[in-house]
Design a protein around this motif. Structure first.
Motif, PDB file in Angstrom:
ATOM      1  N   ARG A   4      -9.305  -5.373  -6.386  1.00  0.00           N
ATOM      2  CA  ARG A   4      -9.291  -6.450  -5.395  1.00  0.00           C
ATOM      3  C   ARG A   4      -7.957  -6.500  -4.650  1.00  0.00           C
ATOM      4  O   ARG A   4      -7.918  -6.663  -3.433  1.00  0.00           O
ATOM      5  CB  ARG A   4      -9.549  -7.788  -6.089  1.00  0.00           C
ATOM      6  CG  ARG A   4      -9.534  -8.974  -5.147  1.00  0.00           C
ATOM      7  CD  ARG A   4      -9.794 -10.285  -5.905  1.00  0.00           C
ATOM      8  NE  ARG A   4      -9.698 -11.406  -5.013  1.00  0.00           N
ATOM      9  CZ  ARG A   4      -8.553 -11.985  -4.654  1.00  0.00           C
ATOM     10  NH1 ARG A   4      -7.407 -11.537  -5.131  1.00  0.00           N
ATOM     11  NH2 ARG A   4      -8.552 -13.011  -3.827  1.00  0.00           N
ATOM     12  N   GLN A   5      -6.870  -6.348  -5.381  1.00  0.00           N
ATOM     13  CA  GLN A   5      -5.555  -6.396  -4.744  1.00  0.00           C
ATOM     14  C   GLN A   5      -5.297  -5.159  -3.889  1.00  0.00           C
ATOM     15  O   GLN A   5      -4.637  -5.252  -2.858  1.00  0.00           O
ATOM     16  CB  GLN A   5      -4.460  -6.571  -5.794  1.00  0.00           C
ATOM     17  CG  GLN A   5      -4.457  -7.967  -6.353  1.00  0.00           C
ATOM     18  CD  GLN A   5      -3.149  -8.305  -7.030  1.00  0.00           C
ATOM     19  OE1 GLN A   5      -2.194  -7.548  -6.978  1.00  0.00           O
ATOM     20  NE2 GLN A   5      -3.128  -9.458  -7.651  1.00  0.00           N
ATOM     21  N   ARG A   6      -5.824  -4.018  -4.296  1.00  0.00           N
ATOM     22  CA  ARG A   6      -5.679  -2.813  -3.461  1.00  0.00           C
ATOM     23  C   ARG A   6      -6.392  -3.012  -2.126  1.00  0.00           C
ATOM     24  O   ARG A   6      -5.894  -2.634  -1.075  1.00  0.00           O
ATOM     25  CB  ARG A   6      -6.249  -1.598  -4.190  1.00  0.00           C
ATOM     26  CG  ARG A   6      -5.371  -1.089  -5.300  1.00  0.00           C
ATOM     27  CD  ARG A   6      -5.770   0.316  -5.734  1.00  0.00           C
ATOM     28  NE  ARG A   6      -7.200   0.494  -5.931  1.00  0.00           N
ATOM     29  CZ  ARG A   6      -7.827   0.408  -7.095  1.00  0.00           C
ATOM     30  NH1 ARG A   6      -7.140   0.134  -8.192  1.00  0.00           N
ATOM     31  NH2 ARG A   6      -9.123   0.602  -7.175  1.00  0.00           N
ATOM     32  N   ALA A   7      -7.585  -3.622  -2.174  1.00  0.00           N
ATOM     33  CA  ALA A   7      -8.341  -3.879  -0.943  1.00  0.00           C
ATOM     34  C   ALA A   7      -7.627  -4.896  -0.070  1.00  0.00           C
ATOM     35  O   ALA A   7      -7.520  -4.722   1.151  1.00  0.00           O
ATOM     36  CB  ALA A   7      -9.737  -4.373  -1.277  1.00  0.00           C
ATOM     37  N   LEU A   8      -7.123  -5.965  -0.682  1.00  0.00           N
ATOM     38  CA  LEU A   8      -6.411  -6.998   0.082  1.00  0.00           C
ATOM     39  C   LEU A   8      -5.109  -6.477   0.685  1.00  0.00           C
ATOM     40  O   LEU A   8      -4.676  -6.955   1.733  1.00  0.00           O
ATOM     41  CB  LEU A   8      -6.092  -8.197  -0.823  1.00  0.00           C
ATOM     42  CG  LEU A   8      -7.224  -9.160  -1.087  1.00  0.00           C
ATOM     43  CD1 LEU A   8      -6.796 -10.195  -2.115  1.00  0.00           C
ATOM     44  CD2 LEU A   8      -7.658  -9.843   0.194  1.00  0.00           C
ATOM     45  N   HIS A   9      -4.491  -5.495   0.023  1.00  0.00           N
ATOM     46  CA  HIS A   9      -3.222  -4.949   0.504  1.00  0.00           C
ATOM     47  C   HIS A   9      -3.390  -4.342   1.905  1.00  0.00           C
ATOM     48  O   HIS A   9      -2.673  -4.683   2.843  1.00  0.00           O
ATOM     49  CB  HIS A   9      -2.727  -3.903  -0.493  1.00  0.00           C
ATOM     50  CG  HIS A   9      -1.333  -3.438  -0.262  1.00  0.00           C
ATOM     51  ND1 HIS A   9      -0.876  -2.253  -0.755  1.00  0.00           N
ATOM     52  CD2 HIS A   9      -0.295  -3.984   0.410  1.00  0.00           C
ATOM     53  CE1 HIS A   9       0.384  -2.085  -0.412  1.00  0.00           C
ATOM     54  NE2 HIS A   9       0.758  -3.129   0.306  1.00  0.00           N
ATOM     55  N   GLY A  10      -4.362  -3.451   2.047  1.00  0.00           N
ATOM     56  CA  GLY A  10      -4.617  -2.827   3.344  1.00  0.00           C
ATOM     57  C   GLY A  10      -5.118  -3.820   4.372  1.00  0.00           C
ATOM     58  O   GLY A  10      -4.736  -3.774   5.543  1.00  0.00           O
ATOM     59  N   LEU A  11      -5.978  -4.746   3.938  1.00  0.00           N
ATOM     60  CA  LEU A  11      -6.513  -5.757   4.848  1.00  0.00           C
ATOM     61  C   LEU A  11      -5.402  -6.641   5.407  1.00  0.00           C
ATOM     62  O   LEU A  11      -5.335  -6.879   6.614  1.00  0.00           O
ATOM     63  CB  LEU A  11      -7.547  -6.622   4.136  1.00  0.00           C
ATOM     64  CG  LEU A  11      -8.054  -7.837   4.920  1.00  0.00           C
ATOM     65  CD1 LEU A  11      -8.918  -7.385   6.087  1.00  0.00           C
ATOM     66  CD2 LEU A  11      -8.812  -8.780   4.036  1.00  0.00           C
ATOM     67  N   THR A  12      -4.534  -7.111   4.534  1.00  0.00           N
ATOM     68  CA  THR A  12      -3.452  -7.994   4.958  1.00  0.00           C
ATOM     69  C   THR A  12      -2.546  -7.293   5.957  1.00  0.00           C
ATOM     70  O   THR A  12      -2.178  -7.856   6.990  1.00  0.00           O
ATOM     71  CB  THR A  12      -2.633  -8.461   3.735  1.00  0.00           C
ATOM     72  OG1 THR A  12      -3.524  -9.103   2.824  1.00  0.00           O
ATOM     73  CG2 THR A  12      -1.546  -9.421   4.135  1.00  0.00           C
ATOM     74  N   ARG A  13      -2.185  -6.053   5.660  1.00  0.00           N
ATOM     75  CA  ARG A  13      -1.319  -5.292   6.558  1.00  0.00           C
ATOM     76  C   ARG A  13      -1.989  -5.098   7.920  1.00  0.00           C
ATOM     77  O   ARG A  13      -1.366  -5.262   8.955  1.00  0.00           O
ATOM     78  CB  ARG A  13      -0.998  -3.939   5.926  1.00  0.00           C
ATOM     79  CG  ARG A  13       0.062  -3.159   6.675  1.00  0.00           C
ATOM     80  CD  ARG A  13      -0.554  -2.131   7.571  1.00  0.00           C
ATOM     81  NE  ARG A  13       0.462  -1.457   8.357  1.00  0.00           N
ATOM     82  CZ  ARG A  13       0.252  -1.018   9.569  1.00  0.00           C
ATOM     83  NH1 ARG A  13      -0.903  -1.196  10.168  1.00  0.00           N
ATOM     84  NH2 ARG A  13       1.205  -0.416  10.243  1.00  0.00           N
ATOM     85  N   SER A  14      -3.282  -4.774   7.930  1.00  0.00           N
ATOM     86  CA  SER A  14      -4.003  -4.556   9.190  1.00  0.00           C
ATOM     87  C   SER A  14      -4.098  -5.840  10.008  1.00  0.00           C
ATOM     88  O   SER A  14      -3.936  -5.822  11.233  1.00  0.00           O
ATOM     89  CB  SER A  14      -5.404  -4.031   8.924  1.00  0.00           C
ATOM     90  OG  SER A  14      -5.344  -2.742   8.387  1.00  0.00           O
ATOM     91  N   LEU A  15      -4.355  -6.965   9.361  1.00  0.00           N
ATOM     92  CA  LEU A  15      -4.464  -8.237  10.078  1.00  0.00           C
ATOM     93  C   LEU A  15      -3.130  -8.633  10.707  1.00  0.00           C
ATOM     94  O   LEU A  15      -3.095  -9.100  11.859  1.00  0.00           O
ATOM     95  CB  LEU A  15      -4.961  -9.337   9.138  1.00  0.00           C
ATOM     96  CG  LEU A  15      -6.416  -9.221   8.677  1.00  0.00           C
ATOM     97  CD1 LEU A  15      -6.725 -10.277   7.637  1.00  0.00           C
ATOM     98  CD2 LEU A  15      -7.367  -9.321   9.849  1.00  0.00           C
TER      99      LEU A  15
END
Length: 180
Positions: free
Chosen positions: A60-71
């Protein structure tokens, strides 16, 4: 480590990024965007570069890491350059016209279809068959362009309808003629 999440986000001149815990506010020449992120992500600003880190290696944190950076990168790009989607209208008699802020589409229905822009999004009409959707929020621009396309999606037989500029519409042969 996430390939996208570990990339630093350079902040261009004229753009101000403020980080208050998990709340990020980005101001630039085109406007201001703000968003709150997951508390598991650590967002830091140093020397004109925003970076995002995660506390553990859970899925979950790996997925949120890329998402947060992209947003955050989309917010920085939006307030500095803005986003634009272009749509083209194909079909005999199919067209759009702009009345103030709204767009009025004539696309083969018995009635016209009126589209109002949400706040932060603007419409432009380059020609009666070429529509531009512009704004600083990538999510709103993409959603509005998708809603316009959904008025009359391109059909596979003649290709009539509303499509994105450069979108390929797969064509079908249609009915076979009565051959001998």
């Amino acid at each position: 480590m996430s390939r996208i999440g570990k990339l630093p986000i350079p902040v261009p001149d004229g753009v101000d990024v403020r980080i208050d815990g998990q709340h990020v506010r980005v101001e630039g020449p085109r406007g201001e965007l703000a968003r709150s992120f997951d508390p598991d992500m650590t967002i830091t600003l140093s020397d004109g570069v925003v970076s995002v880190a995660r506390s553990s290696d859970e899925a979950r944190q790996r997925a949120l890491h890329g998402l947060t950076r992209s947003l955050i990168a989309n917010m920085v790009t939006g307030v500095s350059e803005g986003y634009e989607k272009r749509l083209e209208i194909h079909g005999v008699g199919y067209r759009a016209e702009q009345k103030g802020e709204t767009l009025v589409f004539s696309v083969g229905y018995s009635h016209t279809v009126t589209m109002e822009p949400p706040s932060g999004v603007a419409f432009g009409l380059e020609s009666p068959t070429l529509v531009k959707v512009m704004g600083i929020d990538k999510e709103k621009v993409g959603q509005m362009a998708a809603e316009i396309r959904a008025i009359r999606p391109p059909e596979p037989y003649k290709g009539k309808g509303i499509r994105y500029v450069g979108e390929h519409v797969r064509r079908k042969a249609g009915k076979a003629t009565a051959a001998s």
